[in-house]
Motif scaffolding. Sequence first.
Motif, PDB file in Angstrom:
ATOM      1  N   LEU A  74       0.834  -1.204   0.000  1.00 42.35           N
ATOM      2  CA  LEU A  74       0.000   0.000   0.000  1.00 42.35           C
ATOM      3  C   LEU A  74       0.871   1.257   0.000  1.00 42.35           C
ATOM      4  N   TRP A  75       1.934   1.276   0.786  1.00 41.12           N
ATOM      5  CA  TRP A  75       2.827   2.458   0.789  1.00 41.12           C
ATOM      6  C   TRP A  75       3.421   2.664  -0.606  1.00 41.12           C
ATOM      7  N   ARG A  76       3.812   1.555  -1.247  1.00 43.83           N
ATOM      8  CA  ARG A  76       4.390   1.679  -2.606  1.00 43.83           C
ATOM      9  C   ARG A  76       3.361   2.233  -3.571  1.00 43.83           C
ATOM     10  N   ARG A  77       2.153   1.677  -3.480  1.00 46.95           N
ATOM     11  CA  ARG A  77       1.093   2.118  -4.388  1.00 46.95           C
ATOM     12  C   ARG A  77       0.801   3.611  -4.213  1.00 46.95           C
ATOM     13  N   LEU A  78       0.877   4.081  -2.991  1.00 46.26           N
ATOM     14  CA  LEU A  78       0.602   5.487  -2.701  1.00 46.26           C
ATOM     15  C   LEU A  78       1.797   6.381  -3.000  1.00 46.26           C
ATOM     16  N   GLY A  79       2.960   5.753  -3.213  1.00 46.99           N
ATOM     17  CA  GLY A  79       4.166   6.538  -3.459  1.00 46.99           C
ATOM     18  C   GLY A  79       4.777   7.118  -2.193  1.00 46.99           C
ATOM     19  N   LEU A  80       4.444   6.531  -1.033  1.00 46.68           N
ATOM     20  CA  LEU A  80       4.977   7.030   0.240  1.00 46.68           C
ATOM     21  C   LEU A  80       6.369   6.492   0.495  1.00 46.68           C
ATOM     22  N   GLY A  81       7.232   7.347   1.048  1.00 51.22           N
ATOM     23  CA  GLY A  81       8.576   6.898   1.384  1.00 51.22           C
ATOM     24  C   GLY A  81       8.922   7.258   2.815  1.00 51.22           C
ATOM     25  N   GLY A  82      10.084   6.770   3.260  1.00 50.69           N
ATOM     26  CA  GLY A  82      10.607   7.174   4.560  1.00 50.69           C
ATOM     27  C   GLY A  82       9.915   6.546   5.760  1.00 50.69           C
ATOM     28  N   LEU A  83       9.221   5.416   5.564  1.00 48.27           N
ATOM     29  CA  LEU A  83       8.550   4.762   6.693  1.00 48.27           C
ATOM     30  C   LEU A  83       9.432   3.661   7.272  1.00 48.27           C
ATOM     31  N   THR A  84       9.417   3.548   8.591  1.00 47.16           N
ATOM     32  CA  THR A  84      10.194   2.504   9.269  1.00 47.16           C
ATOM     33  C   THR A  84       9.250   1.494   9.898  1.00 47.16           C
ATOM     34  N   LEU A  85       9.545   0.226   9.671  1.00 45.27           N
ATOM     35  CA  LEU A  85       8.758  -0.849  10.286  1.00 45.27           C
ATOM     36  C   LEU A  85       9.426  -1.296  11.581  1.00 45.27           C
ATOM     37  N   ASN A  86       8.744  -1.092  12.703  1.00 44.46           N
ATOM     38  CA  ASN A  86       9.227  -1.551  14.005  1.00 44.46           C
ATOM     39  C   ASN A  86       8.520  -2.850  14.354  1.00 44.46           C
ATOM     40  N   ASP A 128       3.966  10.079  15.429  1.00 47.96           N
ATOM     41  CA  ASP A 128       4.777   9.483  14.364  1.00 47.96           C
ATOM     42  C   ASP A 128       4.306   8.108  13.915  1.00 47.96           C
ATOM     43  N   ALA A 129       3.317   7.511  14.608  1.00 50.51           N
ATOM     44  CA  ALA A 129       2.836   6.181  14.218  1.00 50.51           C
ATOM     45  C   ALA A 129       1.736   6.332  13.181  1.00 50.51           C
ATOM     46  N   VAL A 130       1.937   5.744  12.009  1.00 49.41           N
ATOM     47  CA  VAL A 130       0.905   5.857  10.984  1.00 49.41           C
ATOM     48  C   VAL A 130       0.099   4.575  10.830  1.00 49.41           C
ATOM     49  N   CYS A 131       0.659   3.465  11.302  1.00 51.51           N
ATOM     50  CA  CYS A 131      -0.031   2.178  11.126  1.00 51.51           C
ATOM     51  C   CYS A 131       0.497   1.221  12.189  1.00 51.51           C
ATOM     52  N   SER A 132      -0.418   0.601  12.916  1.00 51.59           N
ATOM     53  CA  SER A 132       0.035  -0.284  13.986  1.00 51.59           C
ATOM     54  C   SER A 132      -0.832  -1.529  14.045  1.00 51.59           C
ATOM     55  N   GLY A 133      -0.229  -2.610  14.517  1.00 49.16           N
ATOM     56  CA  GLY A 133      -1.015  -3.830  14.593  1.00 49.16           C
ATOM     57  C   GLY A 133      -0.347  -4.901  15.398  1.00 49.16           C
ATOM     58  N   GLY A 134      -1.005  -6.038  15.427  1.00 47.94           N
ATOM     59  CA  GLY A 134      -0.432  -7.151  16.154  1.00 47.94           C
ATOM     60  C   GLY A 134      -1.361  -8.344  16.196  1.00 47.94           C
ATOM     61  N   ARG A 135      -0.830  -9.402  16.776  1.00 45.12           N
ATOM     62  CA  ARG A 135      -1.546 -10.669  16.884  1.00 45.12           C
ATOM     63  C   ARG A 135      -2.333 -10.679  18.181  1.00 45.12           C
TER      64      ARG A 135
END
Length: 430
Positions: free
Chosen positions: A151-163, A279-286
Motif C-alpha cells: 500500500l505504501w508503494r502504491r501510494l508513493g509514500l517513502g521514509g517509513l520505518t517498520l518496528n 509518528d505512528a501511521v499504522c500499527s497492529g499485532g496478533r
Amino acid sequence: MRESMQAVRGMNDLLPGDTAAWAALEQAARETFAEYGYREIRLPVLERTELFRRSIGEYTDIVEKEMYTFSDRGGDSVTLRPEATAGIVRACLTNGLLHNQRQKLWLVGPMFRYERPQKGRYRQFHQIDVEALGFEGPDVDAELILISARLWRRLGLGGLTLNLNSLGTPESRAVYRERLVEYFRKCEAALDEDSRRRLGGNPLRILDSKNPAMRELIAGAPLITDFLDDQSAEHFAGLRSRLDDAGVAYAINPRLVRGLDYYSRTVFEWTTGDLGSQDAVCSGGRYDGLVAQLGGDPVPAIGWALGEERIVELLRLQGRAAAEPAMDVYLVLAGAAAERLGTGIGEALRDCAPGLRVEANSGGGSFKSQMKRADKSGARVAVIVGDDEVARRVATLKSLREDVPQRQVPLEQLPDELVRVLRAPERGRE
Ligand code: ATP
Ligand code: MG
C-alpha cells in the motif's frame, strides 16, 4: 451578533478540496486488499460498552479515559467505537463467521477517542483496518505486513520505518511482567504518576510512556525478547525470515508493547520522521486470546490499522496527495433558449462519454461571468451556446488552455468531437 454553530472539539470537517486525497487513499487500500483476497465488512459505530471493556482492557488509555460512553434512552451503556478489532471479532461471533471458517476482512471508518486534540490526534479520526482470523502464522503475519508495504508503494509514500517485536504468550509475558515490576519497584520514586498507576495494573504500558523524563529508566528495563518461550521465538524468526525473503526492512524494537491488552506474539508499528511526535501511521499485532475472551472458541488472529489523517498528511508533505480532478467541459449557456437546450446537451455528452466531467452553467449570468466560471472550473474546453447557435443547431468550441481558434460544431457531432479534442494530449500543461 448571532453566534455561529461550532463543530465538536477535535472533530474535523473534510471539505471538498480535501476529499480527493482521502478517496484515493481508500481506493488504493481497496485495490490492495482485493489483490490479497481480503473482503470488506461494515459495522455499527456504536457497540455495547462491555465489548471494549472486555477486549481492550481496563488499564489502557482508551478504556481509562478516552471512550465516548453514554447511556442510551433505554438505559443501556453504549460506546462510540475507539478502534475496529473488537467490533470485528464481535461481528464474527454474532454472525457465526468463525464456525469452521476463517476470515480475511477489512473495514474503513470513523473511530472516536476523547484525547487532547493536536496535530495528528483528533477525537473523531478514521482508520483503515485489516484482520485475518483463524490463522496461526507466521505466514499470515508476514502477509499482513506485506499488504501494508504494498500500500505504501502504491501510494508513493517513502521514509517509513517498520518496528517489530514479539510479546510472546500470556504465560511468558507473565514471567516478564514479574521481572519488570521488580525492576520498576526499585526505582518507584522516579516514576511519573501514570507509570506508578500502571505498575499495579499493566506494567508493560510503562514502556509505552511518551514522557521524556521516563526514557532513561525505560532504557534500563529488562527486555521482553529475552523472555520469549520457544514457540514464540520460532514464530518470530519465521516472520523475520519471510520479511527478509520479501526484501522488507524492519527494526527490532523490544520496547514496542502497544497500548492494547489483547496482543500476543507479533506486534508492529510503521513510523515516520516527518510528522513530529504523532509518528505512528499504522500499527497492529496478533491477538490469539481475544476471540475466546469475548466468548468464542479460541481462534488465533492478527490485524493492523492505519490512521487516515496521518497518512493523508504524509502524502501531502511528500507531494503525493491526489488533487481534486478538474472539469473537462463547461457549458456556457447564454439566453433562455440556450439554457433550455443546455440540459439536453449535457446529458448527451455524459451518455456518449461516461466519465467525462461536464459542468453546465446554472443560474444564468452574463456571458463574461459565465466565461469566468468556466475558467475557474479548470475545464479544458468551453462549449458556448447562444441564440445564434440555437438557431443554427451548432455549438461553439473554445479551448480554455490552448491558443487555438474557436470553431463551430453541429450539435449532433459535439460528443464525438469533444472526446477527440480531450483525448489529444494537452499542449503546455505536461
Ligand atoms: P498513538 O500512540 O499515536 O496514540 P495508538 O497506539 O493509540 O497511537 P492505535 O490504537 O494502534 O494507535 O491506532 C492505529 C493508528 O490510528 C495509529 O497508528 C494512528 O495512525 C491512528 N490514530 C490513533 N489515535 C488517533 C487519533 N486520536 N487521531 C488520529 N489518528 C489516530
Ligand atoms: Mg493512543
